[in-house]
Design a protein around this motif. Structure first.
Motif, PDB file in Angstrom:
ATOM      1  N   TYR A 148       7.949 -15.403  25.995  1.00 33.90           N
ATOM      2  CA  TYR A 148       8.180 -14.465  24.260  1.00 33.90           C
ATOM      3  C   TYR A 148       9.322 -14.235  24.217  1.00 33.90           C
ATOM      4  O   TYR A 148       9.980 -13.441  24.670  1.00 33.90           O
ATOM      5  N   PRO A 149      10.281 -14.555  23.135  1.00 37.95           N
ATOM      6  CA  PRO A 149      11.772 -15.265  23.218  1.00 37.95           C
ATOM      7  C   PRO A 149      12.046 -13.869  22.260  1.00 37.95           C
ATOM      8  O   PRO A 149      12.980 -12.893  23.470  1.00 37.95           O
ATOM      9  N   ARG A 150      11.597 -13.343  21.607  1.00 41.71           N
ATOM     10  CA  ARG A 150      11.312 -11.994  20.810  1.00 41.71           C
ATOM     11  C   ARG A 150      10.228 -11.520  20.021  1.00 41.71           C
ATOM     12  O   ARG A 150       9.474 -11.361  20.090  1.00 41.71           O
ATOM     13  N   MET A 151      10.029 -10.159  20.564  1.00 43.68           N
ATOM     14  CA  MET A 151       9.129  -9.633  20.156  1.00 43.68           C
ATOM     15  C   MET A 151       8.787  -8.481  18.854  1.00 43.68           C
ATOM     16  O   MET A 151       9.782  -8.816  18.327  1.00 43.68           O
ATOM     17  N   GLN A 152       7.407  -8.253  18.423  1.00 45.33           N
ATOM     18  CA  GLN A 152       6.963  -8.261  17.493  1.00 45.33           C
ATOM     19  C   GLN A 152       8.468  -6.958  16.718  1.00 45.33           C
ATOM     20  O   GLN A 152       9.062  -6.619  15.708  1.00 45.33           O
ATOM     21  N   GLY A 153       8.192  -6.004  18.335  1.00 43.44           N
ATOM     22  CA  GLY A 153       8.527  -4.153  17.917  1.00 43.44           C
ATOM     23  C   GLY A 153       9.688  -4.715  17.557  1.00 43.44           C
ATOM     24  O   GLY A 153      10.754  -4.301  16.497  1.00 43.44           O
ATOM     25  N   ALA A 154      10.676  -5.936  17.919  1.00 44.29           N
ATOM     26  CA  ALA A 154      12.138  -6.218  17.825  1.00 44.29           C
ATOM     27  C   ALA A 154      12.554  -6.419  15.651  1.00 44.29           C
ATOM     28  O   ALA A 154      13.087  -5.684  15.382  1.00 44.29           O
ATOM     29  N   PHE A 155      11.255  -7.198  15.319  1.00 42.17           N
ATOM     30  CA  PHE A 155      11.540  -7.732  14.123  1.00 42.17           C
ATOM     31  C   PHE A 155      10.657  -5.622  13.237  1.00 42.17           C
ATOM     32  O   PHE A 155      11.971  -6.394  11.936  1.00 42.17           O
ATOM     33  N   LEU A 156       9.774  -5.025  13.740  1.00 43.18           N
ATOM     34  CA  LEU A 156       9.460  -4.098  13.248  1.00 43.18           C
ATOM     35  C   LEU A 156      11.047  -3.526  13.108  1.00 43.18           C
ATOM     36  O   LEU A 156      11.315  -2.887  11.851  1.00 43.18           O
ATOM     37  N   ARG A 157      12.006  -3.087  14.124  1.00 40.06           N
ATOM     38  CA  ARG A 157      12.735  -2.799  13.743  1.00 40.06           C
ATOM     39  C   ARG A 157      13.862  -3.251  13.306  1.00 40.06           C
ATOM     40  O   ARG A 157      14.844  -2.273  12.951  1.00 40.06           O
ATOM     41  N   ASP A 158      13.914  -4.438  13.268  1.00 42.26           N
ATOM     42  CA  ASP A 158      14.115  -5.499  11.720  1.00 42.26           C
ATOM     43  C   ASP A 158      14.514  -4.566  10.708  1.00 42.26           C
ATOM     44  O   ASP A 158      15.542  -4.609   9.917  1.00 42.26           O
ATOM     45  N   THR A 159      13.293  -4.552  10.460  1.00 39.56           N
ATOM     46  CA  THR A 159      12.966  -4.263   8.935  1.00 39.56           C
ATOM     47  C   THR A 159      13.349  -3.305   8.334  1.00 39.56           C
ATOM     48  O   THR A 159      13.410  -2.669   7.538  1.00 39.56           O
ATOM     49  N   PHE A 160      13.040  -1.953   9.731  1.00 42.08           N
ATOM     50  CA  PHE A 160      12.597  -0.961   9.131  1.00 42.08           C
ATOM     51  C   PHE A 160      13.370   0.658   9.645  1.00 42.08           C
ATOM     52  O   PHE A 160      13.694   1.617   9.462  1.00 42.08           O
ATOM     53  N   GLY A 161      14.676  -0.345  10.446  1.00 46.02           N
ATOM     54  CA  GLY A 161      15.537   0.314  11.416  1.00 46.02           C
ATOM     55  C   GLY A 161      15.026   1.710  11.586  1.00 46.02           C
ATOM     56  O   GLY A 161      14.196   1.729  13.043  1.00 46.02           O
ATOM     57  N   THR A 176       1.032  -0.626  -0.245  1.00 49.74           N
ATOM     58  CA  THR A 176       0.062  -0.491  -0.127  1.00 49.74           C
ATOM     59  C   THR A 176       0.984   1.485   0.388  1.00 49.74           C
ATOM     60  O   THR A 176       0.156   2.344  -0.361  1.00 49.74           O
ATOM     61  N   GLY A 177       1.976   0.944   0.501  1.00 48.72           N
ATOM     62  CA  GLY A 177       3.024   2.821   0.917  1.00 48.72           C
ATOM     63  C   GLY A 177       2.537   3.114   1.954  1.00 48.72           C
ATOM     64  O   GLY A 177       2.726   4.304   2.448  1.00 48.72           O
ATOM     65  N   ASP A 178       1.258   3.191   2.816  1.00 49.11           N
ATOM     66  CA  ASP A 178       0.965   3.678   3.534  1.00 49.11           C
ATOM     67  C   ASP A 178       1.912   3.959   5.075  1.00 49.11           C
ATOM     68  O   ASP A 178       3.092   2.398   5.463  1.00 49.11           O
ATOM     69  N   LYS A 179       1.634   4.435   5.496  1.00 50.24           N
ATOM     70  CA  LYS A 179       2.707   4.692   7.745  1.00 50.24           C
ATOM     71  C   LYS A 179       1.295   3.935   8.201  1.00 50.24           C
ATOM     72  O   LYS A 179      -0.114   4.109   7.573  1.00 50.24           O
ATOM     73  N   ILE A 180       1.938   3.203   8.552  1.00 52.33           N
ATOM     74  CA  ILE A 180       1.154   2.454   9.403  1.00 52.33           C
ATOM     75  C   ILE A 180       1.326   2.666  11.405  1.00 52.33           C
ATOM     76  O   ILE A 180       2.438   2.475  11.437  1.00 52.33           O
ATOM     77  N   LEU A 181      -0.196   2.672  11.855  1.00 51.58           N
ATOM     78  CA  LEU A 181       0.249   3.252  13.645  1.00 51.58           C
ATOM     79  C   LEU A 181      -0.058   1.247  13.945  1.00 51.58           C
ATOM     80  O   LEU A 181      -1.743   0.921  13.414  1.00 51.58           O
ATOM     81  N   VAL A 182       0.629   0.921  14.076  1.00 53.52           N
ATOM     82  CA  VAL A 182       0.207  -0.886  14.848  1.00 53.52           C
ATOM     83  C   VAL A 182      -0.469  -0.116  16.322  1.00 53.52           C
ATOM     84  O   VAL A 182       0.596  -0.107  17.070  1.00 53.52           O
ATOM     85  N   SER A 183      -1.690  -1.201  16.850  1.00 48.01           N
ATOM     86  CA  SER A 183      -2.019  -1.094  17.965  1.00 48.01           C
ATOM     87  C   SER A 183      -1.435  -2.524  18.652  1.00 48.01           C
ATOM     88  O   SER A 183      -1.902  -3.348  18.115  1.00 48.01           O
ATOM     89  N   ALA A 184      -1.392  -2.574  19.633  1.00 43.36           N
ATOM     90  CA  ALA A 184      -1.008  -3.782  20.427  1.00 43.36           C
ATOM     91  C   ALA A 184      -0.469  -3.910  21.600  1.00 43.36           C
ATOM     92  O   ALA A 184      -0.796  -2.565  22.231  1.00 43.36           O
ATOM     93  N   HIS A 185      -0.353  -4.747  22.990  1.00 42.94           N
ATOM     94  CA  HIS A 185      -0.005  -4.307  23.983  1.00 42.94           C
ATOM     95  C   HIS A 185       1.602  -3.942  24.250  1.00 42.94           C
ATOM     96  O   HIS A 185       2.757  -4.269  23.052  1.00 42.94           O
ATOM     97  N   ASN A 186       2.045  -3.296  24.655  1.00 41.04           N
ATOM     98  CA  ASN A 186       3.224  -2.649  24.979  1.00 41.04           C
ATOM     99  C   ASN A 186       4.776  -4.139  25.244  1.00 41.04           C
ATOM    100  O   ASN A 186       5.359  -3.150  24.065  1.00 41.04           O
ATOM    101  N   ALA A 187       4.299  -5.135  25.831  1.00 40.46           N
ATOM    102  CA  ALA A 187       5.072  -6.217  25.346  1.00 40.46           C
ATOM    103  C   ALA A 187       5.693  -6.703  23.771  1.00 40.46           C
ATOM    104  O   ALA A 187       6.552  -7.292  23.515  1.00 40.46           O
ATOM    105  N   HIS A 188       4.060  -5.916  23.150  1.00 39.42           N
ATOM    106  CA  HIS A 188       4.485  -7.035  21.719  1.00 39.42           C
ATOM    107  C   HIS A 188       5.504  -5.881  20.723  1.00 39.42           C
ATOM    108  O   HIS A 188       6.062  -6.291  19.134  1.00 39.42           O
TER     109      HIS A 188
END
Length: 440
Positions: free
Chosen positions: A320-333, A298-310
């Motif tokens: 929970y060995p690794r969280m969504q936020g860490a994976f998102l940082r890997d992808t988007f820096g 889509t090319g959209d800027k995205i607001l992702v809503s989830a628990h703090n932990a995710h």
């Protein structure tokens, strides 16, 4: 809104009657340079309110903190707090109108996201009935989310050529929608009919157990077989040539991937610690992958809503060995920002270990030694602070692990040892919260 704060670095000037002199009471002497409250307060920005509507001047410093981020993760310290949900609504509207964001993503089913997306873009149906069907078993079946969905649809009615979107970036639970299977088989029928029988055969036993609880009740070996089927179907669909519509093909392949993701996660043996942590690691990874896929398409800027932990960078729970936020940082820096919530006291909706009924729960003021205890010493009731650029004393304090409220769908839960500065880029602290309003 500010509260009286004895530790705040303010200068009270008292005129001495008849002496013509000025004195500073000893009690108001400047705090130590390493005082975290003073340091946090010097960098804190007060919030005018937590609900949508009215001026957003108080969010201008947050705009600078978000900067050029393409994806912003906005957490919640509980899954049932009114102010967390309304602040998400307020911030999403602001990011849409001021920063060009266009998608609200939630840690809910891919199928649910498709249905909400269709509704907010003018689809038929009643928002309350849709929310009941899609959310009634989970924490977001609330008036606050009804209001958000209603605003998104109204926004799209005003901006038909530049709509906002809704994304469910999670596995398909509690159920996989029939439309996923139908979209895949219809694509194969149109473009590679010789493969239709094989794909249909692979999906048939999965469609029979599309309900997640039924699926998980199957023997482990049977769940593994269904996961193998879903992967084989996905591999076949990848071979089917596009029918000239690249976007349609990409969405069809993503539907097949979503079916595979769900079958894969159900195949973990969650009766063992290794299986449980493996499933949770997989889940956070696919939420990040689905968000990244949506961004590419889509090319959209995205607001992702989830628990703090995710949405944070560090996990406090070995399950929970690794969280969504860490994976998102890997992808988007640097194009990803994590925003977390804390609260000092208040109420929220949650279930308990005995049943799955959401009821109001209340916790008293944070106690000495908790992160929230110190954060609440700042003179503002509600405020936010950039954990990356706060003064050194604040960063040092934020970098240490302390008991912190992090409550999931069920209560009691925690507190847990969390390093706030290492977990989130930005922190929103609320003095007192109230329970979200379940739809009746």
């Amino acid at each position: 809104m500010a509260r009286t704060a004895p530790l705040r670095a303010t200068l009270l000037l008292v005129t001495a009657i008849g002496a013509g002199t000025l004195t500073v009471p000893a009690a108001q002497a400047a705090p130590r340079a390493d005082d975290p409250v003073r340091a946090i307060e010097s960098a804190a920005h007060p919030l005018r309110g937590t609900g949508p509507g009215g001026s957003t001047e108080d969010l201008r410093p947050l705009d600078r903190m978000v900067g050029g981020a393409e994806v912003v993760g906005l957490g919640e310290a509980t899954h049932g707090t009114h102010e967390f949900f309304t602040m998400k609504d307020r911030l999403f509207r602001h990011l849409v109108e001021e920063k060009g964001f266009r998608t609200f993503a939630l840690e809910t089913s891919w199928t649910t996201g498709l249905r909400f997306d269709a509704y907010i873009r003018g689809g038929k149906g009643d928002v309350r009935e849709l929310a009941r069907r899609e959310l009634a078993k989970g924490p977001w079946y609330t008036e606050e989310y009804i209001r958000l969905l209603t605003w998104m649809r109204e926004y799209n009615e005003r901006h038909p050529d530049d709509p906002v979107r809704f994304l469910g970036n999670d596995l398909n639970h509690p159920a996989m929608g029939a439309e996923l299977f139908d979209a895949v088989t219809d694509h194969v029928r149109r473009n590679e009919p010789a493969l239709l029988g094989r794909v249909t055969s692979l999906y048939r036993p999965i469609r029979k157990v599309s309900d997640g609880e039924v699926h998980m009740a199957l023997p482990l070996a049977e769940r593994a077989r269904l996961a193998k089927n879903a992967r084989a179907a996905y591999d076949l669909v990848k071979r089917v040539r596009p029918d000239g519509h690249a976007t349609t093909y990409a969405r069809t392949l993503q539907h097949a991937r979503s079916i595979m993701q769900t079958a894969d996660i159900y195949a973990f043996d969650t009766e063992t610690p290794q299986g449980q942590s493996g499933a949770m690691l997989y889940r956070d990874r696919i939420m990040a992958e689905n968000t990244a896929w949506w961004h590419r398409q889509t090319g959209d800027k995205i607001l992702v809503s989830a628990h703090n932990a995710h949405l944070g960078y560090e996990s406090y729970d070995p399950r929970y060995p690794r969280m969504q936020g860490a994976f998102l940082r890997d992808t988007f820096g640097a194009k990803y920002r994590s925003i977390g919530f804390t609260f000092a006291r208040g109420s929220f909706m949650a279930t308990n270990t005995d049943d799955e009924v959401y009821r109001p729960r209340t916790v008293g003021a944070a106690t000495r030694g908790m992160n929230e205890y110190t954060l609440d010493k700042v003179s503002y009731d509600n405020y936010y602070v950039d954990t990356r650029t706060a003064p050194a004393a604040a960063r040092k304090w934020l970098g240490k692990k302390r008991p912190t409220r992090s409550i999931g769908t069920a209560y009691p839960d925690g507190p847990h040892g969390i390093r706030l500065g290492a977990t989130h880029d930005i922190l929103i602290h609320l003095h007192k919260t109230t329970a979200a309003h379940r739809v009746r």
